[in-house]
Design an enzyme around this catalytic site. Structure first.
Site, PDB file in Angstrom:
ATOM      1  N   GLY A  24       0.798  -1.215   0.000  1.00  0.00           N
ATOM      2  CA  GLY A  24       0.000   0.000   0.000  1.00  0.00           C
ATOM      3  C   GLY A  24       0.830   1.263   0.000  1.00  0.00           C
ATOM      4  N   ASP A 141       3.240  -0.339   9.590  1.00  0.00           N
ATOM      5  CA  ASP A 141       2.779  -0.914   8.328  1.00  0.00           C
ATOM      6  C   ASP A 141       2.954  -2.429   8.335  1.00  0.00           C
ATOM      7  OD1 ASP A 141       1.563  -0.640   5.827  1.00  0.00           O
ATOM      8  OD2 ASP A 141       3.484  -0.592   4.769  1.00  0.00           O
TER       9      ASP A 141
END
Length: 434
Positions: A24, A141
């Site tokens: 992402g 993340d």
């Protein structure tokens, strides 16, 4: 968004050869280090760094701190830098060893993982996160794209662009794994990694993330308030842990270290159950299947345990009184034989089963963190359920609810509840013997 192409040279040193994986907020490249003449992996952040000198200095400081995080399940950091892309943006990049492995995302795309495999990966990721949190580093993340499955086990990527706990949040992160408090601009905190760990567990076991949103805009629009979804088809301690990791309130999430301990306990118990069921004889088949089903599905989704009486069953009666603390009468045996005895409960009397319950509750280890007031309350409820004629079934059902309540309150470890539930199954089966 920053962009690179094969042939780009970062910091006049790292020649980008081909993209290996994209997440992402980053892309991993196979690259060649022209200075040291070796092939490396370069992870380039796809969102541009802010141009303020303070922001860039903080990014460098965080990368240096992460480089000192030496953990077998965290990929070593060779270098950190910033490069100007083709569109003039400034992008951070991290240089790491190029390992032979498969991104976890590709494994999930092939189908859900068996819960023991997912839990094993979860344990190792939780432990490396705990090591980072102990140093004040928050990953931000944790995703399936950032876990590499190697011959030496799973490795967590990307600690090189972690943040210090307490620093202002930014838009780094992969939306399906983003904790809800980040939408309100909460400061960076280890709980955001624990939330992402919960998403990772859910995705491994089900093949999908718990919520469908894939963009920041969709996250903002959703603003969920309902309880997180609960896993099925796994031990309820694993389901409960995953649900706590996904709690909307970060204060209700466990620490990464506690999550690792809970998954470890679930794996140990699952291994003992599987070993014991493998050794169990055909005479205990019905109970074995019932116990297996209880371990694989959360309470309430199955009917009551049914046992098959045998001619050799020892008659027993409900004792007139059960003391609050009884010395254990269960013989000392190996783990596998002990579990076989659990399955073949027709050789137990109610007294032995109750003694086993008390011994489990009092034994240091899995139930060692249970508070004295909670343990006393549990014992009193068990005693009341056995000495009140005609109330045994409802009393034991009430005790199961109490165990569930204490677990939700965080006052009873999920693995301890698992052990006590097994003992309650023994008591129920012993009472039903002719």
């Amino acid at each position: 968004m920053t962009r690179h192409e094969p042939g780009d040279l970062l910091a006049r040193r790292y020649l980008l050869l081909e993209p290996l994986a994209a997440g992402g907020m980053s892309v991993i490249w196979r690259a060649f280090d022209q200075s040291l003449q070796r092939t490396v992996a370069v992870k380039v952040v796809t969102s541009s760094l802010q141009t303020g000198l303070g922001d860039r200095a903080r990014a460098r400081t965080e990368a240096r701190a992460a480089a000192r995080l030496l953990h077998p399940d965290a990929i070593e950091i060779y270098d950190y830098g910033e490069a100007v892309t083709r569109n003039g943006a400034v992008a951070a990049f991290v240089v790491m060893p190029l390992l032979d492995g498969t991104p976890l995302a590709e494994r999930i795309a092939e189908g859900p993982l068996p819960w023991p495999e997912a839990a094993s990966i979860g344990v190792r990721m939780a432990r490396v996160l705990a090591a980072g949190h102990a140093r004040g580093l928050v990953h931000r993340d944790v995703t399936a794209e950032n876990v590499l499955l190697t011959p030496d086990g799973p490795k967590l990527l990307d600690f090189g662009i972690a943040a210090r706990a307490g620093t202002p949040d930014d838009d780094r992160g992969t939306p399906p794994y983003v904790a809800p408090e980040r939408l309100d601009g909460a400061a960076t905190h280890p709980a955001v990694d624990v939330y992402a760990l919960g998403v990772l567990l859910f995705a491994m076991i089900t093949g999908r993330t718990p919520y469908p949103e894939t963009t920041w805009e969709q996250l903002e629009a959703a603003r969920r308030t309902a309880p997180p979804p609960r896993l099925t088809g796994v031990p309820h301690s694993v389901a409960a842990l995953c649900q706590r990791c996904l709690a909307h309130d970060p204060d209700r999430r466990p620490s990464a270290a506690a999550a690792a301990d809970a998954l470890t306990a679930a794996l140990k118990l699952g291994k003992r159950v599987r070993r014991g069921l493998a050794m169990a004889g055909a005479g205990a088949g019905v109970l074995a299947l019932s116990l297996l089903a209880w371990l694989e599905y959360p309470p309430g989704e199955l009917g009551p345990v049914v046992t098959a009486p045998t001619p050799s069953a020892t008659p027993s009666a409900v004792p007139s009184a059960v003391p609050s603390a009884v010395p254990s009468a269960v013989p000392s045996v190996t783990a596998s034989h002990r579990l076989t005895e659990r399955v073949q409960v027709e050789v137990h009397t109610v007294r032995q089963a109750v003694d086993g319950f008390h011994a489990t509750l009092e034994r240091p280890g899995v139930c060692g963190s249970t508070g004295g007031d909670v343990a006393l309350d549990i014992k009193q409820v068990l005693r009341g359920s056995l000495v009140t004629p005609g109330k045994e079934e409802s009393g034991l059902a009430g005790l199961r609810r109490k165990l569930a309540d204490r677990e939700r309150e965080g006052r009873l470890d999920p693995a301890c509840r698992d052990e006590l539930e097994i003992r309650l199954t023994e008591i129920t089966a012993a009472r039903r013997q002719p």
